[in-house]
Design an enzyme around this catalytic site. Structure first.
Site, mmCIF file in Angstrom:
data_model
loop_
_atom_site.group_PDB
_atom_site.id
_atom_site.type_symbol
_atom_site.label_atom_id
_atom_site.label_comp_id
_atom_site.label_asym_id
_atom_site.label_seq_id
_atom_site.Cartn_x
_atom_site.Cartn_y
_atom_site.Cartn_z
ATOM 1 N N GLY B 47 14.200 -57.251 28.599
ATOM 2 C CA GLY B 47 14.370 -58.246 27.548
ATOM 3 C C GLY B 47 13.074 -58.286 26.752
ATOM 4 N N ALA B 48 13.223 -58.296 25.406
ATOM 5 C CA ALA B 48 12.049 -58.132 24.551
ATOM 6 C C ALA B 48 10.928 -59.139 24.855
ATOM 7 C CB ALA B 48 12.485 -58.202 23.094
ATOM 8 N N ARG B 89 8.512 -47.937 27.545
ATOM 9 C CA ARG B 89 9.632 -48.363 26.692
ATOM 10 C C ARG B 89 9.172 -48.250 25.234
ATOM 11 N NH1 ARG B 89 13.469 -51.832 28.986
ATOM 12 N NH2 ARG B 89 14.719 -50.901 27.341
ATOM 13 N N ASP B 235 15.150 -56.299 19.820
ATOM 14 C CA ASP B 235 13.986 -55.625 20.400
ATOM 15 C C ASP B 235 12.941 -55.308 19.349
ATOM 16 O OD1 ASP B 235 16.421 -54.915 22.273
ATOM 17 O OD2 ASP B 235 14.573 -54.829 23.441
ATOM 18 N N LYS B 245 19.931 -53.772 21.955
ATOM 19 C CA LYS B 245 20.673 -53.018 22.968
ATOM 20 C C LYS B 245 21.836 -52.249 22.346
ATOM 21 C CE LYS B 245 20.006 -52.884 26.445
ATOM 22 N NZ LYS B 245 19.129 -51.814 26.954
#
Lengths: 349, 349
Positions: B47-48, B89, B235, B245
C-alpha cells in the site's frame, strides 16, 4: 476423444473432467443420470455447445437406465429426467435445446427399445452436427483475422466447450489451418479460472502461442495496442444482448473504448430471439467460489459475496456475431431477419 | 497496533503480515534491512502510504544496524541501504519519498547516535503525519458520499495500506463517522487477491457492510446501478494519469461508460508532476502468481504469463482526486496550479 461422447460398451456418457485440467487429464463415464447431472453441476462438462450434447446424451442415458417395460412409465421418466437436467443450468439455452430436441425425437418411439435407439441416434446426430457447425463457424470467422493477429478471449470457448474444434477458439484454429500465425491472450476467468486452465491447455497442445493474463488487465493490454480483436463464445443471444461468462461485458466495454473489435462466436442454436435480456434469469453461484480456491481460504469466511455466473453484453458493444450461417453485423434486427428469415421476437428454427 | 511501527525494545520495524490475512493475524519484527526488504518484496507490507513509512523506518533501521563508529562508513551504508530499498518496488513513489526524506534528515547528524536518533524521529514524524493526512483525506472525501451509498473499491487502500485509517477506505470510515450508512463492494484484485483478503477483513472488523466480487464483474454491477461511486487509492499520480493496482484502469473505463463517478484518494506525496505516464516503468511480477495460488497449480506450468503490477488510468477517466488539501477536479492542470502553486512539470513541495 471428443469432449463428450457415448460409450456403447457400458451405455454411459463419457466426458473429459474439465475441473481437473490442467494438472490432470481424466475421463469419466457417467452411467446414471445423477452422475451426469452432478458432472454438469460441478462444471466437469461445461461450455454452451458441449452442454447441448450433454442434454441430448442425458436423455439417451435416461432412456437406457429406465428399468421398466411400460411406455407410459418411460415417458414420465424421460420428462422427469429432462426437468432434472434443465434445472441445473437455467441460463444455458443449448442445454435446453439438446434436451428438447432429443426428447421430442425419442417420444416418437413405439417401444422402450425404439425410444432408446431414437434418443441415442438423435444425440449422436446432434454431436456430429456440432462438430460440423464449429468448423463452419471457425471458417466464417477466420476471415476476420489477419496473419500475425493477437486475439484476446475470455473463459473457454475452445474444443472442450464444444464437442470438438471450438467456437471462439475454432475461429483461431481455422485461421491457423489457413496458414495464419495467430497469438492468443487468455483471460483467467474468475472465480473458476476456466480461462487460466482450459484454453491455455488446449492451445499449448496445439502449439498455438498463448499468454495468460488476469481478467482485470483488459484495459491495460487493450489501451497499449496489444490486442487486435476479442472473440468470446456465447451462452445465449437474445435480440438485444449476448449472455456469456461473467466478465465478458467488462471486456466488451473496454474493447469499445479502445477501438478493439469485439466478436461473439456461437451456433444459431444459441439464439433466443423470443426474449430480451431483462427477461432472462442470471444463475447465481455459491459464494464459496470466491471465498475459497478449492480448499484454500482466500477471503474471510463470513464475507458476503455476489457471484453471478453470466453477464449481459448489450449488442451495441458487439462488432459482429460469427455463426455457421455467416457473420451477422449491426443493425442486428435486420441481420436476424436476413439470416434467419424471421421477425425479431421469434426464434430461428 | 498501526500497520507499521517502530519496536523500541529491540530496535526493529514491526509490521502486520498482510499476506496471511484473513486466515491468520500475525505481527513480524524486522530486525535487519534484509528482513524488511524481504517483507516489502513479498507484499507483507504494502500500500502506497505504508510503503512511505516502510522506506522511512527502513532508513532508521539501517542506521541502527550499522555496526561501525565511522561517520563516512555510515553515510555509505545509508546510501547503499536506500538503493536496496528503492530497487524493490520501482513504481512506488511513496517508498522513494519516505526513504529520501528520512535519509536527508539523518545525514544532518554529526555522530552515529545523532544520525540514528534523527532518522528514527523523522520516520516517526512521517508515520504520525500519515495518520493525520489520512484523516484529512477521509474528511474531505466524505462530503462526496451520501447516506446509503454503495462504494466500489479495488485492491486495498484501507488502514493496512497506510499507517492507519486508510485513503479510499478512510473516506468510507470518515463518512461512517459522520453517521452515514455506507456499503462497500470490494473487488478481489487478482492475482494476489489483496481486495478479497484485506478490505473485507478490515471492514468486517469495523462492522461496515462489505460484499466481495470478482474483478471481472465490474460492468455487471455498474450497469445495473449497484454502485454509487468508485474510490481507489493511488501509487503515483503523474500529470496525466493515476498509477494504481492493475485492474484500476479497467474499472475506470467501465465507470465512465455507466456514469459512475470514479475517485482516487491519495496524499499529496503521491503526486509526481514532473513526469507523464509514458516515462514511468511498470513493475512486472513473476508469472507464477497466475500459474499458482500459493502451492496450488491453477494454470499449465509452462504457460506464458503477462503480469504487470500496476496500470495507468488516464486522468480523463478520473472524476476527482481526493487529497488532504481538498478535492481536485478537471481541468487538472489548473487544479494542480491552484492546489500546489506550481506549474505542471514540477512536483509539489
Amino acid at each position: 476423444m471428443r469432449t463428450i461422447e457415448w460409450n456403447p460398451e457400458i451405455n454411459a456418457v463419457r466426458i473429459i473432467d474439465q475441473t481437473l485440467l490442467p494438472a490432470e487429464y481424466k475421463v469419466i463415464d457417467c452411467t446414471t443420470l445423477e452422475e451426469l447431472a452432478g458432472a454438469i453441476r460441478m462444471l466437469k462438462v461445461r461450455g454452451a455447445p458441449a452442454l447441448g450434447a450433454a442434454g441430448a446424451y442425458g436423455i439417451a442415458l435416461a432412456a437406457h437406465t429406465y428399468d421398466g417395460k411400460n411406455m407410459d412409465g418411460l415417458v414420465s421418466h424421460l420428462n422427469a429426467s429432462a426437468d432434472v437436467l434443465r434445472s441445473i443450468r437455467p441460463t444455458a439455452v443449448n442445454l435446453f435445446y439438446g434436451i428438447n430436441r432429443t426428447l421430442k425425437k425419442a417420444l416418437h418411439g413405439s417401444s422402450v427399445d425404439d425410444v432408446r435407439s431414437l434418443a441415442l441416434s438423435e444425440a449422436e446426430k446432434l454431436a456430429d452436427e456440432d462438430v460440423q457447425l464449429n468448423r463452419r463457424i471457425g471458417d466464417a470467422g477466420a476471415e476476420l483475422l489477419n496473419d500475425g493477429d493477437t486475439i484476446m478471449t475470455h473463459c473457454n470457448a475452445g474444443r472442450l466447450a464444444c464437442v470438438d474444434w471450438g467456437t471462439a477458439l475454432g475461429v483461431v484454429r481455422s485461421a491457423v489451418a489457413q496458414g495464419k500465425k495467430i497469438n492468443v491472450i487468455a483471460c483467467e476467468t474468475r472465480p473458476l479460472n476456466q480461462g487460466g486452465r482450459i484454453p491455455t491447455w488446449e492451445l499449448m497442445e496445439d502449439k498455438i502461442p498463448v499468454k495468460l493474463i488476469a481478467d482485470n488487465m483488459s484495459a491495460h493490454v487493450m489501451s497499449r495496442g496489444m490486442v487486435d480483436c476479442m472473440i468470446v463464445g456465447a451462452d445465449r443471444i437474445t435480440r438485444d444482448a449476448v449472455f456469456n461468462k461473467i466478465g465478458t461485458h467488462t471486456h466488451a466495454v473496454v474493447a469499445a473504448r479502445y477501438g478493439v473489435p469485439f466478436y461473439a462466436a456461437a451456433p444459431v442454436s444459441t439464439f433466443d430471439l423470443e426474449h430480451t435480456a431483462s427477461e432472462i434469469t442470471i444463475e447465481e453461484r455459491d459464494g464459496d467460489e470466491l471465498r475459497f480456491m478449492k480448499d484454500m481460504q482466500i477471503a474471510p469466511r463470513g464475507v458476503e459475496v455476489f457471484n453471478p455466473a453470466f453477464d449481459i453484453t448489450p449488442l451495441e458493444l458487439v462488432s459482429a456475431i460469427i455463426t455457421e450461417k455467416g457473420i451477422l453485423r449491426a443493425p442486428y434486427e435486420e441481420s436476424f431477419k436476413e439470416y434467419f428469415g424471421v421477425r425479431v421476437g421469434f426464434s430461428p428454427p
